[in-house]
Structures are given as structure tokens and as C-alpha cells.
Motif scaffolding. Structure first.
Motif, mmCIF file in Angstrom:
data_model
loop_
_atom_site.group_PDB
_atom_site.id
_atom_site.type_symbol
_atom_site.label_atom_id
_atom_site.label_comp_id
_atom_site.label_asym_id
_atom_site.label_seq_id
_atom_site.Cartn_x
_atom_site.Cartn_y
_atom_site.Cartn_z
ATOM 1 N N VAL A 256 45.952 41.415 59.965
ATOM 2 C CA VAL A 256 44.504 40.838 59.442
ATOM 3 C C VAL A 256 44.349 39.592 60.210
ATOM 4 C CG1 VAL A 256 44.478 41.851 57.186
ATOM 5 C CG2 VAL A 256 45.411 39.452 57.765
ATOM 6 N N ASP A 257 43.005 39.170 60.666
ATOM 7 C CA ASP A 257 42.680 38.095 61.370
ATOM 8 C C ASP A 257 41.920 37.230 60.597
ATOM 9 O OD1 ASP A 257 40.334 39.196 60.854
ATOM 10 O OD2 ASP A 257 40.161 39.870 63.080
ATOM 11 N N GLN A 258 41.363 36.086 61.098
ATOM 12 C CA GLN A 258 40.678 35.193 60.220
ATOM 13 C C GLN A 258 39.510 35.274 59.582
ATOM 14 O OE1 GLN A 258 39.572 32.020 63.037
ATOM 15 N NE2 GLN A 258 37.947 33.209 64.289
ATOM 16 N N ASP A 259 38.860 36.747 60.060
ATOM 17 C CA ASP A 259 37.775 37.374 59.442
ATOM 18 C C ASP A 259 37.956 38.127 58.354
ATOM 19 O OD1 ASP A 259 36.042 36.131 61.535
ATOM 20 O OD2 ASP A 259 36.714 37.668 62.746
ATOM 21 N N PHE A 260 39.288 38.236 57.698
ATOM 22 C CA PHE A 260 39.626 39.281 56.997
ATOM 23 C C PHE A 260 38.990 38.676 55.559
ATOM 24 C CE2 PHE A 260 42.754 40.367 53.338
ATOM 25 C CZ PHE A 260 42.472 42.087 53.572
ATOM 26 N N SER A 261 38.898 39.363 54.376
ATOM 27 C CA SER A 261 38.412 38.785 53.233
ATOM 28 C C SER A 261 39.047 37.738 52.685
ATOM 29 C CB SER A 261 38.618 40.345 52.169
ATOM 30 O OG SER A 261 38.477 41.426 52.522
ATOM 31 N N LYS A 262 38.398 36.926 51.855
ATOM 32 C CA LYS A 262 38.656 35.619 51.196
ATOM 33 C C LYS A 262 38.626 36.128 49.730
ATOM 34 C CE LYS A 262 37.865 33.650 55.330
ATOM 35 N NZ LYS A 262 37.748 34.781 55.992
ATOM 36 N N ILE A 263 39.285 35.056 49.107
ATOM 37 C CA ILE A 263 39.554 35.197 47.600
ATOM 38 C C ILE A 263 38.709 34.103 47.130
ATOM 39 C CG2 ILE A 263 41.804 34.112 47.600
ATOM 40 C CD1 ILE A 263 42.450 35.694 44.931
ATOM 41 N N LYS A 264 37.782 34.369 46.112
ATOM 42 C CA LYS A 264 37.114 33.126 45.494
ATOM 43 C C LYS A 264 37.346 33.230 44.104
ATOM 44 C CE LYS A 264 32.681 32.395 46.791
ATOM 45 N NZ LYS A 264 31.101 32.875 47.072
ATOM 46 N N PHE A 265 37.447 31.911 43.616
ATOM 47 C CA PHE A 265 37.710 31.541 42.154
ATOM 48 C C PHE A 265 36.485 30.952 41.786
ATOM 49 C CE2 PHE A 265 41.809 31.685 44.133
ATOM 50 C CZ PHE A 265 42.658 32.435 43.386
ATOM 51 N N GLU A 266 35.828 31.315 40.536
ATOM 52 C CA GLU A 266 34.427 30.879 40.053
ATOM 53 C C GLU A 266 34.636 30.420 38.732
ATOM 54 O OE1 GLU A 266 30.105 32.406 40.993
ATOM 55 O OE2 GLU A 266 31.032 33.611 39.245
ATOM 56 N N ILE A 267 34.268 29.376 38.221
ATOM 57 C CA ILE A 267 34.381 29.023 36.846
ATOM 58 C C ILE A 267 33.116 29.213 36.325
ATOM 59 C CG2 ILE A 267 34.669 27.088 35.464
ATOM 60 C CD1 ILE A 267 36.606 25.730 36.965
ATOM 61 N N VAL A 268 32.900 29.732 35.170
ATOM 62 C CA VAL A 268 31.567 30.148 34.325
ATOM 63 C C VAL A 268 31.702 29.517 32.953
ATOM 64 C CG1 VAL A 268 30.305 32.184 33.481
ATOM 65 C CG2 VAL A 268 31.519 32.526 35.663
ATOM 66 N N LEU B 226 35.776 28.433 28.934
ATOM 67 C CA LEU B 226 35.560 28.636 30.331
ATOM 68 C C LEU B 226 36.383 30.038 30.603
ATOM 69 C CD1 LEU B 226 36.288 25.106 31.850
ATOM 70 C CD2 LEU B 226 34.065 26.440 31.451
ATOM 71 N N THR B 227 35.606 30.653 31.753
ATOM 72 C CA THR B 227 36.074 31.816 32.262
ATOM 73 C C THR B 227 36.110 31.719 33.837
ATOM 74 O OG1 THR B 227 35.047 33.124 30.664
ATOM 75 C CG2 THR B 227 35.577 34.245 32.632
ATOM 76 N N VAL B 228 37.311 32.078 34.425
ATOM 77 C CA VAL B 228 37.547 32.052 35.648
ATOM 78 C C VAL B 228 37.469 33.730 36.732
ATOM 79 C CG1 VAL B 228 39.124 31.507 37.721
ATOM 80 C CG2 VAL B 228 38.992 30.090 35.732
ATOM 81 N N ASN B 229 36.311 33.770 37.038
ATOM 82 C CA ASN B 229 36.169 34.982 37.848
ATOM 83 C C ASN B 229 36.961 35.122 39.220
ATOM 84 O OD1 ASN B 229 34.696 36.027 35.891
ATOM 85 N ND2 ASN B 229 32.489 35.605 36.723
ATOM 86 N N VAL B 230 37.579 36.033 39.503
ATOM 87 C CA VAL B 230 38.098 36.015 40.786
ATOM 88 C C VAL B 230 37.673 37.267 41.683
ATOM 89 C CG1 VAL B 230 40.573 36.317 42.071
ATOM 90 C CG2 VAL B 230 40.348 35.388 39.499
ATOM 91 N N TYR B 231 36.850 36.858 42.792
ATOM 92 C CA TYR B 231 36.443 37.436 43.588
ATOM 93 C C TYR B 231 36.959 38.042 44.856
ATOM 94 C CZ TYR B 231 32.481 36.901 40.621
ATOM 95 O OH TYR B 231 31.323 36.764 39.441
ATOM 96 N N GLU B 232 36.882 39.160 45.521
ATOM 97 C CA GLU B 232 37.026 39.268 46.778
ATOM 98 C C GLU B 232 35.995 39.121 47.693
ATOM 99 O OE1 GLU B 232 39.512 42.482 49.923
ATOM 100 O OE2 GLU B 232 38.789 43.035 48.170
ATOM 101 N N THR B 233 35.854 38.365 48.460
ATOM 102 C CA THR B 233 34.474 38.242 49.464
ATOM 103 C C THR B 233 34.696 38.622 50.897
ATOM 104 O OG1 THR B 233 34.901 36.230 49.902
ATOM 105 C CG2 THR B 233 33.999 36.448 47.823
ATOM 106 N N ILE B 234 33.555 39.208 51.441
ATOM 107 C CA ILE B 234 33.628 39.632 52.943
ATOM 108 C C ILE B 234 32.293 39.060 53.441
ATOM 109 C CG2 ILE B 234 34.925 41.303 52.787
ATOM 110 C CD1 ILE B 234 32.346 43.152 52.983
ATOM 111 N N GLN B 235 32.229 38.534 54.803
ATOM 112 C CA GLN B 235 31.088 38.338 55.330
ATOM 113 C C GLN B 235 30.413 39.461 56.161
ATOM 114 O OE1 GLN B 235 29.335 35.565 55.169
ATOM 115 N NE2 GLN B 235 30.692 34.538 53.754
#
Length: 580
Positions: free
Chosen positions: A499-511, A556-565
Motif C-alpha cells: 500500500v502507499d500513502q494514498d491507502f485507506s485511513k482509519i478515523k476515530f469519531e466521538i459521538v 460516549l460512543t467511538v465510531n471507527v471508520y475506514e475512509t478513502i479519498q
């Protein structure tokens, strides 16, 4: 005229007897429009063949046209005789057709030329054409002398324009049947493969894909022909997407595409394969603007209400190499493409879902190969299609014996369940600006990982051994609370998948308890040039920088996402949730 008609009848009998062996003679009632294989002897070295006959009513009157092939069977160059070409109507009237200014004046030995003739008759009533005659007129005698050289019956051969219906069963094909265009003297065969809806800017078009096969022993050029889309009331013309000459080697097959500009709600009933003819008036005829017209050759029937006819989709199992159309030239034979993930996530509060498909591209060779730039499209069982947006990536080359990951995101309605989907992979280069399907797969979205401690971000697996979300009180300049997420992780990566630097990221979101996102942090699986910290095995602390609340939030809830641009922005899928 009685004596003349006896001469005509005599000429028909004699000329039929002198035909070259091996050619069929047209009967008094010719079978169908434009199926013209009969050759007629005009003199000792010349034969003629009727390629096209037109009898078309226009706003200015009636246009009568003919295209004649003249064949020189001799061993010397021969002048094209200056005979008049006349038609006789069913009510006994004769019309003389005018020759095109571009007609050849001579014919090389053992070769042929096409001669075009046309006249506009100021006549509005309907009539049919029964005979075609070549007449030698001697203007230097008085009264002028006319010698009837050849007359042939043409009933049933005449094309009456785009509103005409081809009636000969031999020229009417069902969808998927192969056919030839006999009038162009070509061995090429054509098979309709797909009919799809597309857009040219904002204008709807129907794209017809034909498979062309050269079964002969010589190189063949695809002749100039077009397609007309027929509805109950209208006729829509097409343009071929491929530019320039298309040449097929012996035994070669390839696709050609025609784009039919239609209206938004158009439902086509059939297609007409038409050849294009051209006539250039001489200055003596009062104008020099070329006149073009089409002549129907083959009719292709479409299934009732068929807005689209796609290639048959085949069952597919994740991670298996996709079987592409062998005629495609987009996917290199040494590149395997596999779908490794297809997930779907509902975006709260926005009224749609996001599906993400992840593809593994494997270079099986020992040399670098370009990354194939295919398009992807999801289709639901009720016929709706959703175009995929390809992840932004800087990787242009697949390294030898390694795999690379590319993701696509699809925006679909909230009602979409993800079951019984069709995934189409498309080539948008060969028939640009239109797309051509090179693989069609029956797929279904995977169940989400939510609720498990093993998270999949192919080619990475992330095992969450434990997690805690802690709040910290801050007393300067006033009382507030900040939050940190502590994780203990085990991260593994598939072998030979890079994978390279453009690969998916992991996002942690507090709700918060009201369902509002109050903070987020994004980490990368790789060393990232955009400032995102790399996610690593072991203990990881995520400090939600900038998130401070005046009161202690709970629960509180933490949502874990995979993100792509993607070119249209960030796409994300929900992987799991942590609830405190």
C-alpha cells in the motif's frame, strides 16, 4: 412506346442468358430491400449491380436515388458509358436520374466503381418504382434516337426512408443474432452484444456494442455504416464512437460502439443497420451541396421495453481473479484483478448509503506494468445503476510479483439492502466518452464487522485487545474536560500486498448521547505525508486534540471508520463502535 417495350422485354431475356456463371438473377419480385447480389451484363466487358435504390418523400417532393456498381471484367481500362439511368413507376411514368459530379469516368481492368444518381421530383403523392433501365440516347440525330441497353425489375428493392420497415425475414434479426451487410461485399459478421444508457454531457444516449468478426483470409476494413434507433413514432440516428478506419486481421474479433442520441424517456423498439450514400450535384444542376441519405440493410428487434441489455453477469466469489472479456485491451493479461471487499454503510442523517468495493491488482509478471484504470458500477435488481468513484492514488505502476489495492465508493439509496447486486467493470477509454463493460459479476455486500474485536482493512487485520476512553479535567483558564482513547492493538498485513500513502485511513469519531459528533482523529496505516500519525501494534493513545467540553459527557460512543479519498470527497464505512 409499344415497340420500345418489346425491345425492353427482349433485352431482359438476352441479358439474363449472358450473366456470368455463379451469380443469382433477381426475380420479378426481389426479396427484400437492398439485398442486391445479382449482376447484369451491360455490354461485352461491363456488368452492373444495384447497391441501393431510394424512393423517399421529403418536404420538397420525392427524392429518387440509385447507387450502381459497375464492374469491368475486361483486360483494358474502359470508359463509363454515358447512358441515362431511368426509373419506371407503377403508374407508368418514367424519370431520368442525374449522375453525381463525382462519378468515375473510367474503370480499371478487373475492378469496379460505384456510380451515384439522384433526382428530386416535385411530386407529393405516393408511388412505387418497378423497373430500372439504362438507355443510350443519341442527341445528334433528329429525332433523337434511344437504345434500351438493359432493364431490370426492382420491385421490393426500394428503400423509402427511415420510416420504412424491413420485411424480409432473412434481414430481420433477434437480439444476439449474427448478421452480415451483404450490400458492402464484406465477409465481416456482426453480433449485437449490449445496449446501455449513458450520457454525453447532460444529453441521454443509448450505446450499442457490436462484436465484429473477420472469418476470412484477408485483412478487412469495417465498412462505413451506421445505426438508427426506432421507436413507435421517431427515428434516432447514431454516431460511431471509434474514429478512423478499423482494420481486422484474418480471424480477428473486436468491438465497435454506436451512440444513439435519444430523449430522456425514449424506449427503442428496434435498430436498423443502415449504409450511407452520397450524391454531389453538378453546377449544371443548380447546386453543388452534397446530398447524403441512408439505406436500411438489417433490422434488429429489441425485447419489449428493453431500456438496456447488458452482458450476462456471472456468480463471483470474493478474492477470486475476475474473468474479463478476452477482447478487452484495458486489463493486461499478466494482471489479476480481484474484489476483496464489498461493504455498505448507512450515513446517519443524510438519506443515503455508501458502498465501498476494494480491489486487489496483482502483477504476475517479472516486469513493472501500468495500473489498469477501469471504471466500476453497481446495479440493483430493479435496474438502477450507481457509478463508482475511484480512490485518489498516486501509484501508476504495479511492481513485479506484488499486489496493490484500489478502492471505489458508490452512493446508493438508503433502501438498498446490498443483496443480489451486479458489479460491472468498465473500459471508458476504447469507446470514449462512453463506457464498455468488460466484466459483470453477481455480488452481495458483506456483513459489517461491528461488534467484533477483529477489524478488517484489507490487506490489514487489526485485533483490538482492549480499549479505554478516559476524560481529563482541565482547570486553566476554566474548568473543562478533554478525552483520550487508549488502544492495545495487533496489526498484521497480507504478504506481497503493498500500500502507499494514498491507502485507506482509519478515523476515530466521538459521538455524544444526542448522537452528535463532537470530535475526530484520523490515523494512517502507512507513513503519511499529510501529517496523519501511523497506526502501530501495541499501545496507542489517541488524543482528541481540540475537543474540550464544559461538562463531562456521558455516555460516549467511538465510531471507527475506514475512509478513502475520491475526486468527489471523502468516502467512509463504519467498521465498529466502542461504547463507554
Amino acid at each position: 412506346m409499344k415497340t420500345n417495350w418489346k425491345k425492353i422485354a427482349s433485352t431482359v431475356v438476352i441479358s439474363s442468358a449472358l450473366l456470368t456463371s455463379g451469380y443469382s438473377v433477381l426475380a420479378a419480385e426481389a426479396p427484400a430491400p437492398v439485398q442486391t447480389t445479382a449482376k447484369y451484363k451491360l455490354d461485352q466487358s461491363l456488368q452492373v449491380e444495384i447497391k441501393s435504390l431510394l424512393n423517399e418523400r421529403t418536404s420538397d417532393g420525392t427524392r429518387i436515388g440509385a447507387v450502381i456498381r459497375m464492374i469491368n471484367n475486361g483486360t483494358k481500362i474502359t470508359r463509363v458509358p454515358e447512358y441515362e439511368l431511368r426509373v419506371k413507376t407503377n403508374d407508368g411514368i418514367e424519370y431520368t436520374l442525374q449522375p453525381s459530379a463525382t462519378n468515375a469516368r473510367s474503370i480499371q481492368p478487373k475492378s469496379q466503381v460505384e456510380l451515384s444518381y439522384l433526382s428530386l421530383i416535385d411530386r407529393k403523392d405516393a408511388f412505387s418504382i418497378s423497373k430500372l433501365s439504362w438507355v443510350d440516347v443519341d442527341l445528334y440525330t433528329y429525332p433523337k434516337k434511344e437504345t434500351w441497353k438493359l432493364t431490370v425489375p426492382v420491385a421490393g428493392m426500394v428503400w423509402s426512408g427511415s420510416h420504412e420497415t424491413i420485411k424480409d425475414p432473412a434481414l430481420i434479426k433477434k437480439w444476439g443474432e449474427s448478421f452480415q451487410i451483404q450490400s458492402v461485399h464484406s465477409p465481416l459478421t456482426y453480433t449485437p452484444v449490449s445496449l446501455t444508457k449513458d450520457f454525453n454531457n447532460q444529453d441521454p444516449v443509448t450505446v450499442v456494442k457490436l462484436l465484429v468478426d473477420n472469418p476470412g483470409k484477408f485483412r478487412e476494413t469495417v465498412p462505413a455504416f451506421s445505426i438508427e434507433g426506432i421507436t413507435d413514432k421517431k427515428v434516432f440516428s447514431a454516431q460511431r464512437a471509434e474514429q478512423g478506419d478499423i482494420v481486422l486481421e484474418p480471424g480477428e474479433k473486436r468491438y465497435i460502439h454506436y451512440a444513439i442520441a435519444t430523449e430522456q424517456d425514449t424506449v427503442l423498439k428496434s435498430l436498423n443497420i443502415v449504409t450511407l450514400e452520397q450524391f454531389v450535384p453538378s453546377a449544371q444542376q443548380g447546386q453543388t451541396t452534397p446530398v447524403s441519405y441512408s439505406v436500411g440493410r438489417v433490422s434488429i428487434l429489441l425485447p419489449d421495453g428493453a431500456n438496456s441489455i447488458d452482458e450476462h453477469a456471472v456468480p463471483y466469489k470474493l478474492n477470486d481473479p475476475i474473468v474479463f472479456d478476452p477482447l478487452n485491451d484495458l486489463i493486461h493479461p499478466d494482471v489479476d484483478v480481484s474484489l476483496v471487499e464489498l461493504t455498505m454503510h448507512e450515513n446517519d442523517g443524510v438519506g443515503y448509503k455508501t458502498a465501498i468495493g476494494k480491489f486487489k491488482l496483482t502483477n504476475k509478471s517479472d516486469r513493472p506494468l501500468p495500473v489498469p484504470l477501469f471504471q466500476a458500477e453497481l446495479a440493483s435488481p430493479d435496474g438502477y445503476s450507481y457509478s463508482g468513484s475511484r480512490q485518489v492514488t498516486s501509484t501508476q505502476t504495479l511492481m513485479p510479483n506484488l499486489s496493490h489495492i484500489v478502492s471505489y465508493s458508490f452512493t446508493v439509496p438508503s433502501s438498498e439492502t446490498g443483496e443480489h447486486l451486479t458489479l460491472r467493470l468498465q473500459d471508458n477509454r476504447s469507446a470514449a466518452p462512453y463506457k464498455s463493460t468488460i466484466a459483470a459479476l453477481n455480488v452481495a455486500a458483506q456483513e459489517p464487522d461491528t461488534g467484533t474485536n477483529l477489524l478488517h482493512f484489507y490487506p490489514f487485520d487489526v485485533k483490538v485487545n482492549y480499549w479505554t476512553l478516559n476524560a481529563f479535567a482541565n482547570f486553566v483558564p476554566s474548568v473543562s474536560y478533554s478525552y483520550k482513547l487508549k488502544l492495545d492493538l495487533e496489526i498484521t498485513q497480507q504478504e506481497k500486498v503493498v500500500v502507499d500513502q494514498d491507502f485507506s485511513k482509519i478515523k476515530f469519531e466521538i459521538v455524544d448521547s444526542m448522537g452528535r459528533a463532537i470530535g475526530e482523529e484520523t490515523l494512517s496505516f502507512t507513513t503519511n505525508l499529510n501529517g496523519h500519525r501511523k497506526l502501530t501494534s501495541g499501545e496507542t493513545i489517541i488524543d482528541f486534540t481540540g475537543l474540550r467540553t464544559e461538562q463531562l459527557e456521558s455516555p460516549l460512543t467511538v465510531n471507527v471508520y475506514e475512509t478513502i479519498q475520491t475526486p468527489s470527497g471523502e468516502a467512509k464505512r463504519l467498521v465498529t463502535t466502542f461504547k463507554r
